[in-house]
Design an enzyme around this catalytic site. Sequence first.
Site, PDB file in Angstrom:
ATOM      1  N   HIS A 152       2.211   1.955  -3.399  1.00  0.00           N
ATOM      2  CA  HIS A 152       1.197   2.570  -4.273  1.00  0.00           C
ATOM      3  C   HIS A 152       1.074   4.070  -3.990  1.00  0.00           C
ATOM      4  CE1 HIS A 152      -0.280  -1.086  -6.114  1.00  0.00           C
ATOM      5  NE2 HIS A 152      -0.427  -1.667  -4.930  1.00  0.00           N
ATOM      6  N   THR A 157       0.835  -1.207   0.000  1.00  0.00           N
ATOM      7  CA  THR A 157       0.000   0.000   0.000  1.00  0.00           C
ATOM      8  C   THR A 157       0.870   1.257   0.000  1.00  0.00           C
ATOM      9  OG1 THR A 157      -1.688  -1.192   1.241  1.00  0.00           O
ATOM     10  CG2 THR A 157      -1.825   1.211   1.286  1.00  0.00           C
ATOM     11  N   ASP A 165       5.426 -19.064  -6.892  1.00  0.00           N
ATOM     12  CA  ASP A 165       5.762 -17.676  -7.247  1.00  0.00           C
ATOM     13  C   ASP A 165       6.492 -17.751  -8.592  1.00  0.00           C
ATOM     14  OD1 ASP A 165       5.818 -15.018  -5.197  1.00  0.00           O
ATOM     15  OD2 ASP A 165       6.994 -14.824  -7.029  1.00  0.00           O
TER      16      ASP A 165
END
Length: 343
Positions: free
Chosen positions: A43, A40, A195
Amino acid sequence: MRALVKTSPAPGLELTELPDPTPGANDVVVQVFRTGICGTDLHIDSWDEWAARTVPTPLVIGHEFAGEVVAVGSAVTQAQVGDFVSGEGHLVCGTCRNCRAGRRHLCANTRGLGVHHNGAFAEFAVLPEQNVWVHREHVDPDVAAIFDPFGNAVHTALTFPVVGEDVLITGAGPIGLMAACVARHAGARNVVITDVSEHRLELARRVGVDLAVNVAETGIADAQAKLGMSEGFDVAMEVSGQPSALRETIENMAHGGRIAMLGLPAEHFRIDWSAVVLKMLTVKGIYGREMFETWYSMSVLLQSGLDLSPVITHRFPCTRHVEAFETARAGRCGKVILDWTVR
Ligand code: ZN
């Protein structure tokens, strides 16, 4: 105090001086020791479309932290000056039906510390008393700083029973790695993680998964064969947000399997709903932590010997925040910690 601030609606962050905060009646002020960098925060730093429509400026960012209570508001009843605490980053309304029923993680009016309100990447953070978790036993400050994402992992990993079950985790970022630690600790049989980053898969091997699969090279079905499995996974945890991960997970689930979904997809996408029906799968969305049942689980897991130390790979003083953010963004890392106690 020093604080890492989004000063204007544009890319970048500034380490700047702000007045020390004072608590409202129900608040506590925490001297921040360590913080963890979350996706977050990346971002908000890069100021993408989501950040531009969500985050007000100026704003102190950050929501993963640990520190010591240094002041309390006049109506605070439990928290005390000197308590070592972590912070729950979801600020709930307290008055909606779910909040009043004690299901605070389901509050539809949730606001985010460091997203909608001034956060914790600072020498002092202020938040409601009900959002601090007091550590009664010794916890390493770096580990205490990542209780928020650790809680996401615990919430995801313990949503469905894993004892004796074959568990698939798609995504070996910090939350996937911690979910793997928890599933292993809680008694899963096989723990398989996927992954496309060899670096992250290597970290996963270090935390003790049975198989770390690079899905750019091989399929999850091959992993089943390698482990002698034939009927599919009982429990899956989707933490990547990648459409291909959920599609391949559905293909590899046992009948009656359960999928906990924490990864946030960027866009709508198609899945094979007929497989969901015919295999009678359960898919459950996971957001944040149960307040505060997940927090009890986290403390108890650590007390019973769960080791998260391999997940924390980098530590920087707050003054080197640019380098810390670059490290977190490059992805060749587990959790990246900022230390706010150094000048
Ligand atoms: Zn509410």
